[in-house]
Write an enzyme that holds these catalytic residues in place. Structure first.
Site, short mmCIF file in Angstrom:
data_model
loop_
_atom_site.label_atom_id
_atom_site.label_comp_id
_atom_site.label_asym_id
_atom_site.label_seq_id
_atom_site.Cartn_x
_atom_site.Cartn_y
_atom_site.Cartn_z
CG HIS A 2 19.61 19.75 -4.61
ND1 HIS A 2 18.79 20.78 -4.61
CD2 HIS A 2 20.12 18.72 -2.85
CE1 HIS A 2 18.11 20.07 -2.58
NE2 HIS A 2 19.17 19.49 -2.67
CB ILE A 19 -15.89 -12.22 0.29
CG1 ILE A 19 -17.31 -12.27 0.72
CG2 ILE A 19 -16.31 -12.99 -0.84
CD1 ILE A 19 -18.36 -11.91 0.84
CG ASP A 78 21.22 15.04 -3.83
OD1 ASP A 78 19.97 14.72 -4.20
OD2 ASP A 78 21.10 16.67 -2.99
CE1 TYR A 91 -18.02 -3.24 8.49
CE2 TYR A 91 -17.46 -2.08 6.26
CZ TYR A 91 -17.54 -2.13 8.01
OH TYR A 91 -17.89 -0.57 8.21
CB SER A 100 -14.85 -4.04 -6.85
OG SER A 100 -16.44 -3.26 -6.62
#
Length: 896
Positions: free
Chosen positions: A609, A418, A650, A441, A380
């Site tokens: 707008h 970790i 806008d 974990y 990972s």
């Protein structure tokens, strides 16, 4: 060692099975489920029983071990491996347990690279493989003894002829035998060469076992690759000066068993795998200098209690001829190892640098290469988000980050677990037993069924030593745990990871710049052309008083949309002048004229707008500054930035929202989606485009500090128009209203600016009903237009965007209750003078409630197939009916 003594009493190969299993249990201090496969010298087949019923399976972990001749461990999908059926069958009575982990260890005769036996162990607990290493060496010797054939026959497994005086070198050394040994040292493999030298030493000194401790000159570390007839799967390396071998290493004098303290002898016994009766350790010097190249050790003289001076001379004479070959072979092996590593890393670099255009693909490639290099089961990769101080993983190897959304990222605090420890300390972490480590974990293992045995987690640093990310490897496939060599590989690999990730991010920035350039060109072609005549015409007019547009112009109820659009640029100049911005910030009139006309031109013409909306928003900001005495709460530069932001908030709006931009994969989404607030970031970018246009920079006369401040403010205020941002800070706004505004609190300043921007943006809801109801029609025209486009893309629009499903009165009431009214209530709490605004919004809500009631009475609550005009007409009809009833009542009263 006492645990291995049963093998000394074995007289037939068939009896070796039980002896090995007994030794395994003794070495591991518990009974384990195991199978022993031993090579049948006639058929060359490995069998698990002396009756030769169970041959080694040709699939599963057995096949992997035979092909690679390396130790293998399997902890997932164990039950399906063919070897498990054999273990169950040999159990008395047959067992039905569910194994979790299977270990398979090859026992190899390194002299001819032949596997003599396989040890298969099924165990739910971790097996310490290093404890079994002495057993493997013992099995090789025992097998050779039991084959009952001579070295000069066709078999490879003749017993040692060390006890034969005619075959051994004499006490003073037989130079012919040494020359034959030198002639046999043609191997380029250092381990095989050491096997031959060690066999020679065992024969000449009549020792039970011999081994070489090779010396690293620079560090004085000792490392061992071969013990007796066994080549170690992982070389043993330790500091020489602090070890039991420090005496011969420092003094360069031989060491006998008597020279070793009693409490240190156990360390040598564990190392060699036999109980010490006698020992001789001889320093071997280089022919080129006085430096040591090795310590040659022989253990347990068979025909005497102690090794003699003749043994010492035999060892010295051996290395007088072989040391040069040994050192050159080791040097060659190191060079070859370095070459292979370099080639592997170059291949890694090539693989990584072909994915710079896609960070997700790059991270997946990093995981694949890390697994290949270290023979890990999973990997990972986490990147560090410095702003949020979190570890971010967008891809997991073998574990989806989300059951529904494969590409959803996972975030965790940088101090957690970790990976967090490695990210914060910058130090590599090699965990040999994951479940025993306090930071591990195991919840993910429990939920997925995957079993994590060991972990190698290493940081990815840039050239300054800053940690960019962390890679975490799980489960070494060809060993019990990750080794120091894996650590060195990971550290070298991390450099390539850093370079590739940095270049990928840089590449993305270059792409973003290209998108901006493309977008800017489009904008320039479509928008950025204002007529010189328009500039000259507006510039020639005097800036009038705002009262020109009515004495109520500076009152909250005034509807700015009633001002004709051609007059709005002049009106904006008048508001700039009335607020004192021209003189306070030394804005040239011609610069302001160009700026305002460019901003007006920068708006497209969707139903809502557009420039008219921007003008209305700026007008409400003007009203707040004039009526709420904002000069006492905010700094001059903050008010200036707020008013400019309202005009520009806008710019270049396309009549669609952020969700549509992302769903349609527009250029804007490609440019801004990773940062969020796609349209708002575009509006700010267009604002900067206008500011940077010649003759339009209204900030040009600000000091350097003020210039930076105003641009930061404009950016933050425009980004605050994203309703998602507003909802996140709503609780903070309410808390600020509760405790009162603190002019010395920087956070309060930021919150108030965001509140005023949102209040201005929604200000059409604060105007009288006759005005606001028509504005709502414009909003839904724009919404329905987006909904139609979404349908054309095969998507289902939200209810408010769908002209066939939208219940406009209900939607408006919901919008007022959850968005608009909370804004104006907080504003009224902070500034009581704005209470009229809140009351107007409440009054408009009553109108929508009345329409809802009429729809319920007349249409059963359904407004399907009704246009917006038809919905509003219902209230007008009701109002006309009420007026007519009122007039009839008056007529009746007058008639009396």
């Amino acid at each position: 060692m006492e645990a291995l003594s049963p093998l000394d009493d074995v007289a037939r190969l068939g009896d070796l099975y039980d002896a090995i299993r007994e030794a395994l249990n003794a070495l591991l201090h518990r009974k384990v489920n195991s199978i022993v496969y031993i090579l049948d010298e006639k058929s060359d087949v490995l069998y698990a029983d002396k009756e030769k019923k169970y041959a080694a399976p040709s699939k599963g972990i057995i096949r992997e071990t035979l092909e690679t001749q390396q130790f293998h461990v399997q902890s997932n999908d164990v039950a399906s491996d063919p070897v498990i059926a054999v273990i169950k069958a040999q159990c008395k009575p047959p067992s039905s347990w569910n194994p979790k982990t299977v270990y398979c260890l090859p026992v190899t005769d390194e002299e001819n690279q032949k596997i003599l036996a396989l040890l298969v162990i099924e165990e739910n607990e971790t097996v310490e493989i290093n404890k079994i290493t002495p057993l493997k060496h013992k099995i090789v010797g025992c097998y050779r003894r039991l084959c009952k054939c001579h070295r000069d026959s066709s078999s490879n497994y003749a017993p040692s002829n060390a006890s034969n005086p005619t075959a051994a070198i004499g006490k003073t050394g037989d130079k012919d035998a040494i020359l034959r040994l030198c002639g046999d040292l043609y191997d380029q493999d250092a381990s095989r060469l050491q096997l031959k030298v060690i066999r020679f030493l065992e024969e000449q000194t009549n020792a039970e076992c011999a081994f070489l401790l090779l010396v690293v000159p620079e560090t004085q570390e000792l490392f061992c690759q071969v013990i007796g007839g066994l080549v170690l799967e992982e070389e043993i390396k330790f500091p020489g000066p602090n070890s039991v071998f420090s005496l011969p290493l420092e003094s360069k004098k031989p060491m006998k068993l008597e020279d070793v303290p009693l409490d240190k002898r156990k360390d040598i016994e564990n190392f060699v795998g036999v109980k010490l009766k006698s020992m001789l350790c001889v320093p071997v010097s280089s022919r080129n200098n006085d430096g040591l190249i090795a310590l040659a050790c022989v253990v347990n003289k068979k025909d005497a209690e102690n090794f003699t001076n003749d043994d010492l001379q035999a060892i010295l004479q051996c290395f007088q001829y072989t040391s040069t070959v040994l050192t050159s072979t080791l040097a060659f092996q190191n060079e070859r190892k370095l070459k292979l590593q370099t080639q592997a890393m170059l291949q890694v670099a090539r693989n990584l640098f072909t994915h710079l255009d896609d960070l997700t693909k790059l991270l997946r490639e990093i995981m694949q290469e890390a697994r290949n290099l270290t023979q890990a089961e999973r990997c990972s990769v986490f990147l560090i988000d410095k702003e949020t101080k979190e570890l971010v993983a967008e891809v997991f190897d073998g574990i989806s980050t989300n059951n529904k959304e494969e590409h959803n990222e996972i975030r965790m605090p940088i101090t957690q677990g970790i990976a967090g420890h490695v990210a914060t300390t910058g130090n590599l972490l090699n965990i040999k037993d994951a479940y025993s480590h306090p930071m591990f974990y195991r919840g993910i293992d429990d939920s997925t069924g995957f079993r994590t045995r060991n972990i190698l987690c290493f940081p990815i640093k840039n050239e300054r030593g800053d940690v960019l990310g962390v890679a975490q490897l799980c489960n070494k496939k060809t060993g019990q745990h990750f080794t120091e060599f894996d650590e060195d590989l990971a550290s070298a690999f991390a450099v390539y990871c850093c370079i590739s990730i940095s270049h990928s991010l840089m590449y993305q920035n270059v792409l973003a710049a290209q998108y901006r350039n493309s977008l800017a060109n489009e904008l320039m072609m479509y928008h950025m052309k204002i007529s010189p005549d328009d500039v000259e015409g507006l510039l020639s007019r005097d800036i009038p008083s705002v009262a020109l547009w009515g004495v109520e112009f500076d009152k909250f109820p005034f509807p700015p949309r009633e001002i004709p659009e051609p007059e709005t640029p002049l009106c904006v100049l008048a508001m700039f002048e009335d607020l004192g911005f021209l003189s306070r910030w030394r804005i040239r009139k011609d610069t302001l004229v160009r700026f305002v006309l460019m901003v007006k031109k920068g708006y497209r013409n969707p139903p809502y707008h557009n420039w008219t909306h921007a003008f209305a928003v700026a007008h409400f900001c003007f009203l707040c500054i004039k009526n709420l005495n904002l000069q006492q709460s905010l700094d001059d530069i903050e008010l200036f930035a707020l008013f400019v932001s309202c005009l520009c908030h806008d710019l270049d709006h396309r009549g669609t929202n952020n969700q549509y931009q992302v769903a349609s994969k527009s250029v804007l989404a490609a440019l801004y989606s990773s940062e969020g607030s796609v349209m708002e970031r575009h509006h700010f970018a267009q604002t900067m485009c206008i500011v940077n246009t010649d003759g339009c920079n209204i900030f040009e006369n600000l000091s350097s500090k003020d210039y930076t401040t105003v641009l930061d403010l404009v950016r933050d205020i425009i980004l605050a128009t994203d309703l998602a941002h507003h909802l996140k800070i709503m609780n903070s706004l309410k808390e600020m209203a509760k405790v009162g505004f603190d002019t010395k609190n920087e956070r309060h300043h930021s919150l108030l600016l965001c509140l005023l921007m949102t209040a201005s943006d929604l200000s059409d809801q604060t105007k009288p009903w006759d005005n606001t109801k028509h504005v709502a029609a414009l909003i839904y025209r724009e919404f329905f237009s987006q909904g139609d486009m979404e349908k054309s893309l095969g998507q289902k629009p939200a209810e408010m965007m769908d002209r066939e499903r939208a219940r406009i009165p209900d939607l408006q009431i919901g919008f007022l209750d959850h968005i608009a009214l909370p804004v104006y209530k907080v504003l009224a709490d902070l500034f009581p003078a704005s209470g009229i605004v809140r009351d107007t919004v409440v009054d408009n809500r009553r109108h929508w409630e009345k329409i809802c009631a009429l729809i319920k009475i007349r249409r059963g609550g359904s407004c399907e197939q009704m246009s917006y005009d038809q919905i509003l007409a219902m209230e007008e009809e009701e109002a006309n009916a009420e007026i007519e009833n009122y007039n009839l009542q008056n007529q009746k009263q007058n008639g009396r």
